[in-house]
Design a protein around this motif. Structure first.
Motif, PDB file in Angstrom:
ATOM      1  N   LEU A 196      39.705  47.118  43.590  1.00 56.84           N
ATOM      2  CA  LEU A 196      38.637  47.923  42.896  1.00 56.84           C
ATOM      3  C   LEU A 196      38.697  47.988  41.429  1.00 56.84           C
ATOM      4  O   LEU A 196      39.753  47.978  40.702  1.00 56.84           O
ATOM      5  CB  LEU A 196      38.577  49.520  43.124  1.00 56.84           C
ATOM      6  CG  LEU A 196      38.213  49.567  44.636  1.00 56.84           C
ATOM      7  CD1 LEU A 196      38.229  51.186  44.879  1.00 56.84           C
ATOM      8  CD2 LEU A 196      36.690  49.241  45.048  1.00 56.84           C
ATOM      9  N   ARG A 213      33.368  48.879  41.389  1.00 54.17           N
ATOM     10  CA  ARG A 213      32.968  47.789  42.495  1.00 54.17           C
ATOM     11  C   ARG A 213      34.375  47.154  42.746  1.00 54.17           C
ATOM     12  O   ARG A 213      35.202  46.942  41.904  1.00 54.17           O
ATOM     13  CB  ARG A 213      32.058  46.942  41.972  1.00 54.17           C
ATOM     14  CG  ARG A 213      30.723  47.328  41.694  1.00 54.17           C
ATOM     15  CD  ARG A 213      29.928  46.275  40.690  1.00 54.17           C
ATOM     16  NE  ARG A 213      28.578  46.727  40.712  1.00 54.17           N
ATOM     17  CZ  ARG A 213      27.603  45.916  39.843  1.00 54.17           C
ATOM     18  NH1 ARG A 213      28.228  44.882  39.129  1.00 54.17           N
ATOM     19  NH2 ARG A 213      26.353  46.441  39.702  1.00 54.17           N
ATOM     20  N   GLN A 217      32.689  41.608  44.635  1.00 55.54           N
ATOM     21  CA  GLN A 217      31.414  41.989  44.074  1.00 55.54           C
ATOM     22  C   GLN A 217      31.326  41.745  42.542  1.00 55.54           C
ATOM     23  O   GLN A 217      30.046  41.241  42.138  1.00 55.54           O
ATOM     24  CB  GLN A 217      31.019  43.362  44.368  1.00 55.54           C
ATOM     25  CG  GLN A 217      31.033  43.863  45.791  1.00 55.54           C
ATOM     26  CD  GLN A 217      30.237  45.143  46.116  1.00 55.54           C
ATOM     27  OE1 GLN A 217      29.756  45.936  45.054  1.00 55.54           O
ATOM     28  NE2 GLN A 217      30.551  45.505  47.335  1.00 55.54           N
ATOM     29  N   TRP A 218      32.156  42.063  41.774  1.00 59.28           N
ATOM     30  CA  TRP A 218      32.060  41.642  40.373  1.00 59.28           C
ATOM     31  C   TRP A 218      31.887  40.062  40.165  1.00 59.28           C
ATOM     32  O   TRP A 218      31.336  39.775  38.969  1.00 59.28           O
ATOM     33  CB  TRP A 218      33.327  42.182  39.619  1.00 59.28           C
ATOM     34  CG  TRP A 218      33.313  43.575  39.242  1.00 59.28           C
ATOM     35  CD1 TRP A 218      34.143  44.640  39.827  1.00 59.28           C
ATOM     36  CD2 TRP A 218      32.384  44.377  38.193  1.00 59.28           C
ATOM     37  NE1 TRP A 218      33.711  45.921  39.052  1.00 59.28           N
ATOM     38  CE2 TRP A 218      32.937  45.798  38.400  1.00 59.28           C
ATOM     39  CE3 TRP A 218      31.495  43.747  37.215  1.00 59.28           C
ATOM     40  CZ2 TRP A 218      32.129  46.455  37.476  1.00 59.28           C
ATOM     41  CZ3 TRP A 218      30.809  44.719  36.690  1.00 59.28           C
ATOM     42  CH2 TRP A 218      31.078  46.320  36.542  1.00 59.28           C
TER      43      TRP A 218
END
Length: 236
Positions: A196, A213, A217-218
């Motif tokens: 994360l 995130r 996802q980043w």
């Protein structure tokens, strides 16, 4: 020997658009009005901050000394002269809390060696506020400051932080603002996708954003944090 003055650590706003009354206790502003000697990281920023706190403050009546990353270590003790003469000194960082990731720590260390009372005051700390908003472990965390620019040392630091995360420790760090976007891209390529990442940007400012995130996802997200003061946090 007379009674020493005190060293007051005055947190400042973390953006010029933020009214001091929105983030500072009234007691801080009351104390500011009574101090005539200041040690500051940047003169213009400090003067603007004081006028924003109270427009009746007469800047020309105040005495300023600069303490920043260019100040020679052998010059720091001399900045305590007003306190040794019985006058209080106010320490103001360019943004946020003085003496935390800030040159003011050198003055505090010198004051402690001389037995001068140090009074930290309540105010915004981007590091702690980012941790508060991240959802990460607030009982075990490490602030790593800036990552090394040398690629070998930088990769070693990232691996070290990854091990810290695996032990359950939140890792907190910063980057020069114009390299923020580059850093996020680097993290998505260098660290596991399930790790994360919290990006806490412009805290207390008009563009404040705190997003947590997974790195995977980043890697696909659209963002632009360049030139905005930002704190980065890693956890599992």
């Amino acid at each position: 020997m007379g009674i020493y003055g005190k060293i007051y650590l005055f947190p400042s706003t973390m953006g010029e658009a933020t009214p001091p009354a929105d983030v500072l206790p009234a007691r801080n502003i009351e104390l500011l009005r009574g101090v005539r000697h200041f040690v500051v990281e940047e003169l213009r920023t400090a003067r603007r901050f004081l006028k924003a706190c109270d427009r009746s403050i007469v800047i020309d009546d105040l005495h300023f000394e600069v303490l920043n990353e260019h100040t020679p270590s052998e010059s720091v003790d001399a900045l305590l002269a007003p306190a040794l003469e019985g006058h209080d000194i106010g320490v103001i960082s360019e943004a946020g809390c003085p003496a935390v990731a800030d040159p003011g720590a050198d003055l505090v260390a010198a004051a402690q060696r001389r037995g001068i009372e140090v009074v930290p005051l309540v105010g915004p700390s981007s590091i702690l506020m980012a941790l508060m908003g991240s959802g990460f472990n607030g009982q075990s965390f490490a602030f790593e400051g800036y990552l090394p620019q040398d690629s070998g040392r930088r990769n070693a630091r990232l691996k070290e932080m990854e091990r810290g995360v695996r032990r359950g420790q939140t890792q907190i760090f910063i980057e020069t603002p114009y390299r923020n976007n580059r850093l996020i891209a680097e993290l998505t390529k260098s660290l596991p996708g399930d790790m994360l990442l919290c990006v806490a940007s412009d805290i207390t400012g008009v563009r404040q954003s705190i997003l947590t995130r997974p790195l995977r996802q980043w890697a696909k997200a659209a963002y632009n944090y360049d030139k905005i003061p930002t704190i980065f946090l890693l956890y599992r």
